[in-house]
Design a protein around this motif. Structure first.
Motif, PDB file in Angstrom:
ATOM      1  N   ALA A  55       0.829  -1.206   0.000  1.00 55.57           N
ATOM      2  CA  ALA A  55       0.000   0.000   0.000  1.00 55.57           C
ATOM      3  C   ALA A  55       0.865   1.258   0.000  1.00 55.57           C
ATOM      4  CB  ALA A  55      -0.939  -0.003   1.207  1.00 55.57           C
ATOM      5  N   ILE A  79      -8.090   7.653   5.004  1.00 53.87           N
ATOM      6  CA  ILE A  79      -8.249   6.376   5.692  1.00 53.87           C
ATOM      7  C   ILE A  79      -7.031   6.078   6.552  1.00 53.87           C
ATOM      8  CG2 ILE A  79      -8.238   3.882   5.326  1.00 53.87           C
ATOM      9  CD1 ILE A  79     -10.115   4.232   3.106  1.00 53.87           C
ATOM     10  N   LEU A 121      -7.250   5.686  10.482  1.00 56.31           N
ATOM     11  CA  LEU A 121      -6.864   4.399  11.079  1.00 56.31           C
ATOM     12  C   LEU A 121      -5.766   4.586  12.110  1.00 56.31           C
ATOM     13  CD1 LEU A 121      -6.668   1.544   8.436  1.00 56.31           C
ATOM     14  CD2 LEU A 121      -8.022   1.625  10.504  1.00 56.31           C
ATOM     15  N   PHE A 165      -7.155   6.079  15.416  1.00 57.40           N
ATOM     16  CA  PHE A 165      -8.158   5.376  16.214  1.00 57.40           C
ATOM     17  C   PHE A 165      -7.560   4.988  17.552  1.00 57.40           C
ATOM     18  CE2 PHE A 165     -11.131   3.877  12.708  1.00 57.40           C
ATOM     19  CZ  PHE A 165     -12.175   4.622  13.207  1.00 57.40           C
ATOM     20  N   VAL A 200     -10.502   1.019  20.815  1.00 54.84           N
ATOM     21  CA  VAL A 200     -11.542   0.811  19.798  1.00 54.84           C
ATOM     22  C   VAL A 200     -11.096  -0.287  18.830  1.00 54.84           C
ATOM     23  CG1 VAL A 200     -12.793   1.893  17.907  1.00 54.84           C
ATOM     24  CG2 VAL A 200     -12.437   3.151  20.003  1.00 54.84           C
ATOM     25  N   LEU A 242     -11.718  -3.501  20.564  1.00 54.94           N
ATOM     26  CA  LEU A 242     -13.129  -3.876  20.590  1.00 54.94           C
ATOM     27  C   LEU A 242     -13.569  -4.403  19.230  1.00 54.94           C
ATOM     28  CD1 LEU A 242     -14.705  -1.006  22.680  1.00 54.94           C
ATOM     29  CD2 LEU A 242     -14.247  -3.342  23.357  1.00 54.94           C
ATOM     30  N   PHE A 243     -13.077  -3.752  18.187  1.00 57.16           N
ATOM     31  CA  PHE A 243     -13.392  -4.211  16.834  1.00 57.16           C
ATOM     32  C   PHE A 243     -12.867  -5.629  16.638  1.00 57.16           C
ATOM     33  CE2 PHE A 243     -11.499  -4.568  12.534  1.00 57.16           C
ATOM     34  CZ  PHE A 243     -12.665  -4.671  11.805  1.00 57.16           C
ATOM     35  N   LEU A 289     -15.111  -8.072  18.391  1.00 62.02           N
ATOM     36  CA  LEU A 289     -16.369  -8.308  17.694  1.00 62.02           C
ATOM     37  C   LEU A 289     -16.163  -9.152  16.446  1.00 62.02           C
ATOM     38  CD1 LEU A 289     -19.229  -7.381  18.132  1.00 62.02           C
ATOM     39  CD2 LEU A 289     -18.805  -5.487  16.605  1.00 62.02           C
ATOM     40  N   LEU A 317      -0.699  -1.322  10.514  1.00 58.33           N
ATOM     41  CA  LEU A 317      -0.691  -1.178   9.058  1.00 58.33           C
ATOM     42  C   LEU A 317      -0.588   0.280   8.603  1.00 58.33           C
ATOM     43  CD1 LEU A 317      -0.738  -2.840   6.527  1.00 58.33           C
ATOM     44  CD2 LEU A 317      -3.221  -2.815   6.557  1.00 58.33           C
ATOM     45  N   VAL A 344      -4.243  -1.884  -0.841  1.00 57.47           N
ATOM     46  CA  VAL A 344      -5.019  -0.661  -0.634  1.00 57.47           C
ATOM     47  C   VAL A 344      -6.472  -1.013  -0.361  1.00 57.47           C
ATOM     48  CG1 VAL A 344      -5.850   1.413  -1.746  1.00 57.47           C
ATOM     49  CG2 VAL A 344      -3.461   0.772  -1.980  1.00 57.47           C
ATOM     50  N   LEU A 401      -7.548  -3.596   1.043  1.00 52.48           N
ATOM     51  CA  LEU A 401      -7.640  -4.108   2.399  1.00 52.48           C
ATOM     52  C   LEU A 401      -7.808  -2.971   3.411  1.00 52.48           C
ATOM     53  CD1 LEU A 401      -7.313  -6.926   3.856  1.00 52.48           C
ATOM     54  CD2 LEU A 401      -5.089  -6.054   4.519  1.00 52.48           C
ATOM     55  N   LEU A 402      -7.043  -1.887   3.180  1.00 53.92           N
ATOM     56  CA  LEU A 402      -7.179  -0.721   4.068  1.00 53.92           C
ATOM     57  C   LEU A 402      -8.622  -0.226   4.066  1.00 53.92           C
ATOM     58  CD1 LEU A 402      -4.058   1.493   3.323  1.00 53.92           C
ATOM     59  CD2 LEU A 402      -4.672   0.493   5.502  1.00 53.92           C
ATOM     60  N   ILE A 403      -9.189  -0.154   2.859  1.00 54.29           N
ATOM     61  CA  ILE A 403     -10.560   0.347   2.752  1.00 54.29           C
ATOM     62  C   ILE A 403     -11.518  -0.617   3.453  1.00 54.29           C
ATOM     63  CG2 ILE A 403     -12.379   1.005   1.137  1.00 54.29           C
ATOM     64  CD1 ILE A 403     -10.195   1.814  -0.829  1.00 54.29           C
ATOM     65  N   ILE A 411     -10.868  -2.641   5.898  1.00 56.84           N
ATOM     66  CA  ILE A 411     -10.717  -2.546   7.356  1.00 56.84           C
ATOM     67  C   ILE A 411     -11.506  -1.370   7.900  1.00 56.84           C
ATOM     68  CG2 ILE A 411      -9.088  -2.006   9.205  1.00 56.84           C
ATOM     69  CD1 ILE A 411      -6.976  -3.584   7.758  1.00 56.84           C
ATOM     70  N   ILE A 412     -11.336  -0.209   7.284  1.00 60.01           N
ATOM     71  CA  ILE A 412     -11.985   0.964   7.879  1.00 60.01           C
ATOM     72  C   ILE A 412     -13.497   0.870   7.744  1.00 60.01           C
ATOM     73  CG2 ILE A 412     -11.877   2.499   5.884  1.00 60.01           C
ATOM     74  CD1 ILE A 412     -10.856   4.196   8.754  1.00 60.01           C
ATOM     75  N   SER A 428     -15.338  -1.865   7.550  1.00 64.80           N
ATOM     76  CA  SER A 428     -15.916  -2.843   8.472  1.00 64.80           C
ATOM     77  C   SER A 428     -15.812  -2.343   9.908  1.00 64.80           C
ATOM     78  CB  SER A 428     -15.233  -4.200   8.319  1.00 64.80           C
ATOM     79  OG  SER A 428     -13.862  -4.078   8.529  1.00 64.80           O
ATOM     80  N   MET A 429     -14.746  -1.608  10.224  1.00 71.09           N
ATOM     81  CA  MET A 429     -14.639  -1.074  11.575  1.00 71.09           C
ATOM     82  C   MET A 429     -15.775  -0.118  11.877  1.00 71.09           C
ATOM     83  SD  MET A 429     -10.890  -0.106  12.795  1.00 71.09           S
ATOM     84  CE  MET A 429     -10.883   0.423  14.468  1.00 71.09           C
ATOM     85  N   VAL A 430     -15.974   0.818  10.969  1.00 66.47           N
ATOM     86  CA  VAL A 430     -17.036   1.792  11.198  1.00 66.47           C
ATOM     87  C   VAL A 430     -18.375   1.077  11.260  1.00 66.47           C
ATOM     88  CG1 VAL A 430     -18.247   3.762  10.205  1.00 66.47           C
ATOM     89  CG2 VAL A 430     -15.764   3.674  10.135  1.00 66.47           C
ATOM     90  N   PHE A 450     -19.133  -2.155  12.016  1.00 72.16           N
ATOM     91  CA  PHE A 450     -19.371  -3.028  13.165  1.00 72.16           C
ATOM     92  C   PHE A 450     -19.522  -2.238  14.460  1.00 72.16           C
ATOM     93  CE2 PHE A 450     -17.928  -6.447  10.380  1.00 72.16           C
ATOM     94  CZ  PHE A 450     -18.841  -7.428  10.723  1.00 72.16           C
ATOM     95  N   VAL A 451     -18.613  -1.290  14.676  1.00 75.29           N
ATOM     96  CA  VAL A 451     -18.707  -0.523  15.925  1.00 75.29           C
ATOM     97  C   VAL A 451     -19.995   0.299  15.932  1.00 75.29           C
ATOM     98  CG1 VAL A 451     -17.619   1.265  17.314  1.00 75.29           C
ATOM     99  CG2 VAL A 451     -16.217  -0.482  16.263  1.00 75.29           C
ATOM    100  N   LYS A 479     -23.113  -1.981  16.491  1.00 69.28           N
ATOM    101  CA  LYS A 479     -23.214  -2.391  17.888  1.00 69.28           C
ATOM    102  C   LYS A 479     -23.572  -1.197  18.761  1.00 69.28           C
ATOM    103  CE  LYS A 479     -22.138  -6.151  19.997  1.00 69.28           C
ATOM    104  NZ  LYS A 479     -23.168  -6.875  20.755  1.00 69.28           N
ATOM    105  N   TRP A 505     -20.707  -0.396  24.168  1.00 68.99           N
ATOM    106  CA  TRP A 505     -20.438  -0.229  22.731  1.00 68.99           C
ATOM    107  C   TRP A 505     -20.813   1.166  22.264  1.00 68.99           C
ATOM    108  CZ3 TRP A 505     -17.473  -2.984  19.674  1.00 68.99           C
ATOM    109  CH2 TRP A 505     -17.165  -4.294  20.069  1.00 68.99           C
ATOM    110  N   ALA A 507     -17.980   3.236  22.907  1.00 67.21           N
ATOM    111  CA  ALA A 507     -16.948   3.036  21.888  1.00 67.21           C
ATOM    112  C   ALA A 507     -17.295   3.833  20.637  1.00 67.21           C
ATOM    113  CB  ALA A 507     -16.812   1.558  21.558  1.00 67.21           C
ATOM    114  N   MET A 564     -15.165   6.676  18.744  1.00 65.53           N
ATOM    115  CA  MET A 564     -14.851   6.642  17.316  1.00 65.53           C
ATOM    116  C   MET A 564     -15.263   7.959  16.660  1.00 65.53           C
ATOM    117  SD  MET A 564     -15.551   3.532  14.729  1.00 65.53           S
ATOM    118  CE  MET A 564     -17.138   3.912  14.106  1.00 65.53           C
TER     119      MET A 564
END
Lengths: 298, 300
Positions: free
Chosen positions: A83, A103, A107, A110, A114, A117-118, A121, A145, B28, B30-32, B34-35, B37-39, B41-42, B45, B274, B277, B281
């Protein structure tokens, strides 16, 4: 008051506060090492902790921390390199690049809890990996990362443009230039940065409490079968790291010498981070000299 | 003699390029992922507290009573939100002047050995893990406060002191970078007018670099706001709004740290954690937004 007098007062205040910060660091390190090192022995570093009796060590925790760090780096270094190279060499200024940059920024800011917690989950519960080293390593991946991406991007950006142009002039493909011309030049910076980020990962606790877990099973250091539950190499076992251990014995330690164990473990943790710092400098210089045939860095 | 077509070699390059590009796109993407899914899921919840209908958003944000295990459970998180903001602001208030002095020392007063002295200090301070700061807070700052000031020692003041040392390196390094990148001629013209060093610093250097210094402070505050363990160890964790600096309080992070392991997934208590949390965030987004705003001002 005369401007000159004000100037003198202000200057001495600034000098005083700057030296005060130095004093804080010296005090901190002195306190940690002075209080902690008297408790550190080979036995302390290798034996398992005691729950209620005195005299426990931090052996499994220390091993877990190092193993977890290795696992995390195995995952994050290749991904971060990919990346980061994209951001430095391929991304054209535009909406998408701006978005990716955002992003990375979000990231990396954060709060680690948090991220933990992620991980709890998604990785622990949803993917059903449980409290395990691999869950911890994946959570730390989220944490590490963005750092790796930044390090790689900066390292590649600082390579002189002539290197790239020379490669193009020879008719090399862009990927070839990236991997065989730019990467070797950027490598010392990347390695230095990686070791420094490893120091951060090593001391990380909040993200691991909910992913790698707060307990360590009895480890049998003669068992090298990575699938056996008591093997230290099994990535699917819960693993309390040194930093988490320090937190735990400070908040709910029952052993009568909990304070000394915390002090000893803190000293070990800080010393390790110090070693990471020194190693980062040393390796950076060494590799730079090997790869470029020049005598000094910068 | 027939010349062999060069096709094969070109193809090899193309394949190499293709593999490289695919790999990078994967990283790249993967970065997207991650963010996103993080936003997702948190947030999903976090809002379940409000969707289930037991607690309204305003009850949660402004309610002052936190008793998740009471007969009529109430989930007012205001004490924790207040606690988080209080320690964060206090830590920034303590750390900012100190950091600014360190940055000025490195760049304006003794640029030579000042930088050589302070640079490693700052790096080492930022390298010390947060649990170690918590441990030192617990074994040095708390007893000190207990012996010299009213109260139990643990509390808002201890939390703010620990945090201020933790965010010192962040603010110092950003401020020092900003001061070092200031055009030399600004300073020189000020000196040429006969201004003293302090006049130059206070009327020229600091106003010019103000947005950058503020960026450092906001970054430091973001770190303080999200710090969990060090604060949890020294703040006392009482679910009340503190009436003095030497009283116990809680922050969002400390409540989550202590509560998450002891509640079952899906219970109202757990969901409320949650939601906290989620607040953390959202605050991260606010801090990133502020930093971007300041950086834009800094460019002009």
């Amino acid at each position: 008051m005369k401007p000159r007098t004000v100037d003198k007062i202000a200057t001495s205040l600034i000098v005083f506060f700057a030296l005060f910060i130095v004093a804080i660091l010296v005090g901190l390190l002195g306190y940690i090492l002075f209080r902690g090192l008297s408790h550190v022995s080979w036995d302390f570093l290798t034996s398992a902790p005691q729950k209620i009796r005195a005299g426990g060590g931090v052996g499994p925790q220390l091993f877990n921390s190092i193993f977890l760090l290795v696992l995390t780096l195995i995952i994050t270094v290749p991904l971060g390199l990919g990346a980061g190279i994209f951001m430095a060499e391929y991304a054209r200024p535009g909406k998408l690049t701006g978005f990716i940059r955002l992003i990375v920024e979000v990231l990396s800011s954060f709060p680690s809890i948090v991220v933990g917690l992620f991980g709890l989950l998604l990785i622990v519960n949803y993917f059903n990996l449980g409290f395990s080293l691999i869950s911890g390593a994946l959570a730390l991946t989220v944490f590490n990362l963005p750092l790796m991406v930044r390090i790689t991007e900066q390292a590649f950006r600082s390579v002189p443009n002539q290197q790239k142009e020379a490669g193009f002039a020879l008719g090399l493909s862009k990927w070839k230039i990236v991997t065989s011309v730019l990467l070797p030049v950027a490598l010392p910076t990347i390695i230095t940065g990686t070791i420094l980020s490893a120091g951060r990962v090593f001391g990380e606790a909040a993200a691991l409490m909910f992913t790698a877990g707060m307990s360590s099973p009895r480890l049998d250091f003669t068992n090298w079968n990575p699938l056996s539950p008591s093997s230290p190499l099994n990535p699917f076992r819960p693993a309390e790291t040194l930093a988490v251990h320090i937190w735990k014995i400070n908040s709910e330690g029952l052993a009568p010498d909990a304070a000394q164990i915390a002090a000893g473990a803190s000293a070990v943790l800080v010393l390790t981070v110090l070693i990471f710092n020194l190693a980062a400098r040393y390796f950076g210089r060494l590799i730079y000299r090997k790869l470029t045939a020049s005598k000094s860095m910068d | 003699m027939r010349v062999k077509p060069k096709k094969a070699r070109i193809e090899k390059h193309h394949i190499e390029d293709f593999i490289g590009r695919t790999y990078m796109s994967f990283c790249v993407a993967l970065l997207i992922v991650i963010i996103v899914s993080m936003v997702y899921f948190v947030a999903s919840k976090g809002i379940s507290t409000f969707i289930s209908g037991d607690v309204t958003v305003s009850d949660f944000l402004f309610g002052t009573k936190w008793s998740p295990d009471g007969d009529t459970p109430s989930f007012g998180a205001f004490p924790f939100i207040a606690g988080s903001f209080l320690v964060t602001l206090l830590a920034a208030l303590i750390a900012s002047p100190l950091s600014l002095c360190a940055a000025l020392f490195m760049t304006e007063i003794v640029p030579g050995w000042g930088k050589k002295l302070l640079q490693p200090v700052i790096e080492l301070l930022s390298g010390i893990p947060s649990v170690v700061y918590g441990f030192i807070g617990l074994s040095v700052i708390v007893p000190f406060l207990r012996n010299t000031l009213p109260g139990q020692g643990i509390g808002v003041a201890a939390g703010a002191l620990v945090l201020s040392v933790m965010i010192l390196p962040t603010i110092t390094s950003v401020a020092a970078d900003a001061l070092a990148s200031l055009p030399q001629n600004l300073k020189e013209s000020s000196f040429a007018l006969g201004a003293t060093r302090w006049q130059t610093i206070s009327r020229v250097i600091i106003p010019t670099t103000f947005p950058a210094i503020m960026t450092g402070i906001v970054l430091g505050m973001a770190r303080a706001f999200g710090e969990a363990l060090a604060v949890q160890m020294v703040i006392g964790n009482a679910p009340f709004i503190p009436r003095s600096l030497f009283e116990s309080a809680s922050t969002l992070t400390s409540v989550i740290t202590l509560g998450m392991g002891n509640t079952t997934m899906g219970s109202a208590h757990n969901n409320a954690l949650w939601s906290m949390a989620l607040v953390l965030m959202l605050m991260t987004f606010v801090f990133v937004f502020l930093v971007r705003l300041l950086e834009r001002r800094n460019k002009i």
